[in-house]
Design an enzyme around this catalytic site. Structure first.
Site, short mmCIF file in Angstrom:
data_model
loop_
_atom_site.label_atom_id
_atom_site.label_comp_id
_atom_site.label_asym_id
_atom_site.label_seq_id
_atom_site.Cartn_x
_atom_site.Cartn_y
_atom_site.Cartn_z
N SER A 47 0.73 -1.29 0.12
CA SER A 47 0.05 -0.12 0.00
C SER A 47 0.64 1.50 -0.08
CB SER A 47 -0.91 -0.04 1.28
OG SER A 47 -0.28 -0.07 2.18
N LYS A 65 13.09 -1.24 1.35
CA LYS A 65 11.86 -0.70 1.13
C LYS A 65 11.60 0.83 0.78
CE LYS A 65 8.89 -0.73 4.88
NZ LYS A 65 7.95 -1.40 5.98
N ILE A 155 16.14 -11.81 4.53
CA ILE A 155 16.07 -13.12 5.20
C ILE A 155 15.32 -14.08 4.22
CG2 ILE A 155 15.67 -14.39 7.34
CD1 ILE A 155 15.94 -11.81 8.70
N ASP A 195 0.43 -4.45 14.29
CA ASP A 195 -0.38 -4.79 12.81
C ASP A 195 -0.12 -6.37 12.91
OD1 ASP A 195 -1.31 -5.01 10.47
OD2 ASP A 195 0.32 -3.75 9.61
N ASN A 200 3.48 -9.75 7.63
CA ASN A 200 4.46 -9.57 8.67
C ASN A 200 5.09 -10.78 9.29
OD1 ASN A 200 3.89 -6.81 7.93
ND2 ASN A 200 2.35 -6.37 9.71
N ASP A 214 8.23 -5.46 9.62
CA ASP A 214 7.41 -4.32 9.49
C ASP A 214 6.81 -3.96 10.99
OD1 ASP A 214 5.50 -2.19 8.89
OD2 ASP A 214 4.41 -3.16 7.31
#
Length: 347
Positions: A47, A65, A155, A195, A200, A214
């Site tokens: 997103s 990221k 990873i 979250d 995640n 995350d």
């Protein structure tokens, strides 16, 4: 679930020219000479950003990221538009004040776009979990991170949903580790990654380790809420209705303004959950009878005109984490000694 899995990993991504522009803005001139390989096609796109797998000339394999340009600037208007849609839907009681929840959504989304903050949380959780072998947190690569770019060790791992067909013992072990981590976050660390998106969590089957990703939604937990949950769970497992009432009130689930009949029904719902945990040495997370019963009770309350109290924001995020972990345990069809796991922290 399958639709959301595709959405969180295969959203539209930036073309190479736009990606290069973002990198040029965030990194020093000549940055490309520091990389032996940089795959411009992302390994994941969701997103607010996309992730690239890269190899640096100093021998590191990193996940980079990269935040989409303009995302942070659009949050305020997006949340305002969401508020208009929710209000127009008529789904909420007229007296329900949506403003505090929209403001919290706006605040947290701004935090999630701050990759410098997420880098600090990534490092913090890495330190908190460094002593054990159950989890692995990617090391933070500060030298390639900015407010809009987050760099960390890559990873190798698989999506955690892929263990759905693993042996029962392995599925139970994964779910138990995640439940235990959630309880440690609440009662021991006093900081929680709130979250519980399935993306995640990833898994290394050969080492039976869970990869945690995350940390943008990490939140420090006020001691009074941790104490409130400890009292709630303790009273529930002891069958102490008065203690359960006091703890539920302290957490904001109940308040003096709730109609007496609604208060009794809410308290009975909490008692039902706690009695299920109290009476079953092993809790079968795949059994949907309890969630369905709670859903039916909730619908009946809504139809009877129940207006929910304003729940403290931290409690809402704790509930989101608890619900998400339960959902994953249910997806894995895990069987867990939940009462025993809770009592370890309550004692």
């Amino acid at each position: 679930t399958e639709v959301f899995a595709r959405l969180r990993s295969n959203a539209h991504f930036m073309p190479p020219s736009q990606l290069k522009s973002v990198l040029n803005t965030n990194w020093p001139p000549g940055w490309h000479r520091s990389f032996r390989h940089f795959d411009t096609r992302p390994i994941a796109a969701a997103s607010i950003g996309q992730v690239h797998r890269v190899h640096t000339r100093d021998g590191r394999e990193l996940a980079i990221k990269v935040q989409y340009p303009g995302v942070a600037e659009s949050i305020d208007s997006d949340v305002a538009n969401l508020g208009m849609l929710v209000r127009a839907s008529g789904l909420l009681p007229r007296s329900f004040d949506l403003a505090p929840y929209l403001e919290e959504a706006r605040r947290q989304l701004h935090e999630e776009t701050d990759y410098e903050r997420e880098g600090r949380e990534l490092r913090r959780f890495g330190e908190l979990l460094s002593a054990g072998d159950d989890f692995i947190v990617p090391a933070f690569a500060e030298d390639w991170s900015t407010r809009s770019i987050l760099a960390m060790d890559f990873i190798d791992s698989t999506p955690i949903e892929q263990v759905e067909d693993a042996p029962q013992r392995e599925r139970d072990d994964i779910a138990a580790k995640l439940v235990s981590l959630t309880l440690r976050e609440l009662f021991e660390f006093k900081v929680m990654q709130t979250d519980p998106n399935f993306a995640n969590y990833r898994y290394q089957p050969e080492r039976q380790r869970i990869v945690l990703l995350d940390f943008g939604a990490s939140m420090e937990i006020d001691a009074r809420f941790a104490d409130g949950y400890r009292q709630l769970l303790g009273a529930g497992l002891d069958g102490d209705r008065e203690g359960l009432d006091r703890a539920a009130t302290s957490l904001g689930f109940l308040n003096p303004g709730i109609a007496a009949g609604h208060r009794e029904r809410l308290l009975s719902m909490i008692e039902t959950v706690m009695q299920t945990l109290r009476d079953n040495k092993i809790f079968d997370c795949s059994d949907q009878s309890l969630p369905r019963r709670m859903q039916a009770e909730g619908m009946a309350l809504a139809e009877d005109g129940f207006e929910p109290p304003e729940i403290p924001m931290q409690v809402l995020f704790i509930q989101r984490k608890l619900g998400g972990v339960f959902s994953l345990a249910s997806r894995l069809r895990a069987r867990l000694p939940v009462r025993e796991m809770l009592e370890k922290h309550l004692n």
